[in-house]
Design an enzyme around this catalytic site. Structure first.
Site: not given
Ligand code: GAL
Length: 446
Positions: A166, A290
């Site tokens: 990321e 997400y």
């Molecule tokens: C992402 C990150 C992870 C984890 C996840 C959930 O952006 O790469 O390390 O924290 O979010 O919050």
């Protein structure tokens, strides 16, 4: 209840990162990373916590590998701590640090699990930050050295490599808004950090391949951007933020160019040859997904021309993300249509949800909301595959309830609950569900 159908050979996995799980922050020669320093500042992590102990994975490696074996995953993604391997950021490697990852990789292989190693998951050695961090091109050189060290040591055994996790989050939240380490608030000047992170991705991919790595990809956070209204200002703000969050990383990695709208902002920093270095052949394109983000135009005079507004009408996770699985399906289909020949197979390198569940009186963590999230997102992947998108795997974020950056320990994502005082592990209902799904897929007639 429906069961997602994934093709034969599809990799079901889990994902973690070093600072979020390892703990043992000052042991065996590890030097501080920017997250050790940042988390110590009052007010930056909601519960005042840090990753100094985290889930104590460093000392409980065998127990955690046994959990992975029991779960039946075919892949596990973890990250290597740069400050454990090269405490000065460059120079002489720390044998004790390398040894920990040797044990991790060998343990996974012995359990029949393909290791996927990330080299950088937000945890820059503090020494390098003191010299300018990702704003300084010397950090890119140091990263290439680090990639060569780990490549030489592990490329014979690590199945898949991700140089940088990321870069959007590392650059924009770390150097743009300051919500993440190192906490700088440079707004658009964080584009310099983004460029150096992209360059570091390219340089490391070259080093890893020359050390013998056969599968090198990425793990970029992508979010569909939805305008708050069809008002022209909101549409413009959405397009800009979409370019900053998605296009800024997709285009150079896949096409070797920056999005036209942003190129003028990067003019002073991009040197001849940089874009060719960034555009390395990728064996997989990792997507961390997400939720979609709803964007509106900001008020006149605000620091940025966009702002984020709640996405109503969908279930919310404890991190405030909306649960919208079809957005993942659409994003995969649209991105494939857009980049077609330039796109390697996708792997979902992170996907998961945080919900506030604790063990009940019987000790069981009944996290049905997480099961629904995982099922519906795997179904979205399955639907994208049915539409011709090549997706090879899905790595659940996360195996364990861990240190969630600025949210501390308030947003648990694990398939396994970790008690904060005893560090005892308790597999949740979602663990059993994922285990059953994997077993059923393995048993299905091909
Ligand atoms: C992402 C990150 C992870 C984890 C996840 C959930 O952006 O790469 O390390 O924290 O979010 O919050």
């Amino acid at each position: 209840m429906s069961v997602p159908q994934l093709p034969e050979g599809f990799v079901f996995g889990t994902s973690t990162s070093a600072y979020q799980v390892e703990g043992a922050a000052s042991e065996d020669g590890r030097s501080p990373s920017i997250w050790d320093t940042f988390a110590a500042r009052p007010g930056v992590v909601v519960d005042g916590s840090d990753g100094s102990v985290a889930t104590d994975h460093y000392h409980r490696l065998d127990e955690d590998i046994a959990l992975l074996r029991r779960l039946g995953v075919r892949g596990h993604r973890f990250s290597i701590s740069w400050s454990r391997v090269l405490p000065d950021g460059r120079g002489t490697p720390n044998e004790a640090g390398l040894d920990f990852y040797d044990r991790m990789i060998d343990g996974l292989l012995e359990a029949g699990i393909e290791p996927m190693a990330t080299l950088y998951h937000f945890d820059l050695p503090q020494y390098l930050e003191d010299d300018g961090g990702w704003l300084n091109p010397a950090t890119v050189d140091a990263f290439a050295e680090y990639a060569a060290v780990v490549g030489r040591r592990f490329a014979d055994r690590v199945a898949h490599w991700v140089p940088i996790s990321e870069p959007a989050v590392a650059a924009m939240m770390g150097y743009g808004t300051g919500e993440h380490a190192p906490g700088r608030t440079l707004i658009f000047d964080s584009l310099w950090a983004a460029h150096h992170l992209l360059l570091a991705h390219g340089r490391a991919a070259i080093e890893l391949r020359s050390a013998g790595a056969t599968s090198v990809g990425c793990a970029n956070n992508h979010a569909p951007m939805w305008p708050a209204s069809d008002d022209e200002a909101d549409l413009g703000a959405t397009k800009l933020f979409d370019t900053l969050w998605n296009g800024l990383f997709l285009e150079p990695m896949l096409l070797g160019r920056y999005p036209a709208d942003l190129a003028p902002l990067l003019e002073d920093i991009v040197r001849p040859g940089d874009l060719a270095t960034i555009r390395q052949p990728l064996d997989f394109y990792g997507v961390n997904y997400y939720s979609p983000i709803r964007v509106a135009a900001a008020e006149e005079g605000a620091e940025t021309p966009f702002r984020f507004v709640p996405l109503l009408g969908h279930e919310q996770t404890a991190s405030g993300w909306s649960v919208v699985p079809h957005a993942l399906r659409e994003w995969l289909i649209l991105t494939r249509a857009r980049f077609r020949a330039g796109l390697p197979p996708f792997v979902i390198t992170e996907s998961g949800a945080s919900f506030e569940e604790r063990p009940g009186p019987d000790g069981v963590v009944d996290d049905s909301a997480r099961i629904d999230y995982l099922r519906s997102h795997l179904e979205a992947v399955s639907a994208a595959i049915a539409r011709g998108v090549d997706v090879r795997g899905y790595y659940v974020w996360s195996l364990l309830d861990s240190f969630e950056w600025a949210h501390g320990y308030t947003t648990p994502y694990g398939l396994v609950h970790v008690d904060r005082s005893t560090l005892e592990r308790t597999p949740k209902r979602s663990f059993e569900w994922y285990q059953g799904l994997i077993a059923a897929q393995a048993a299905a007639p091909s």
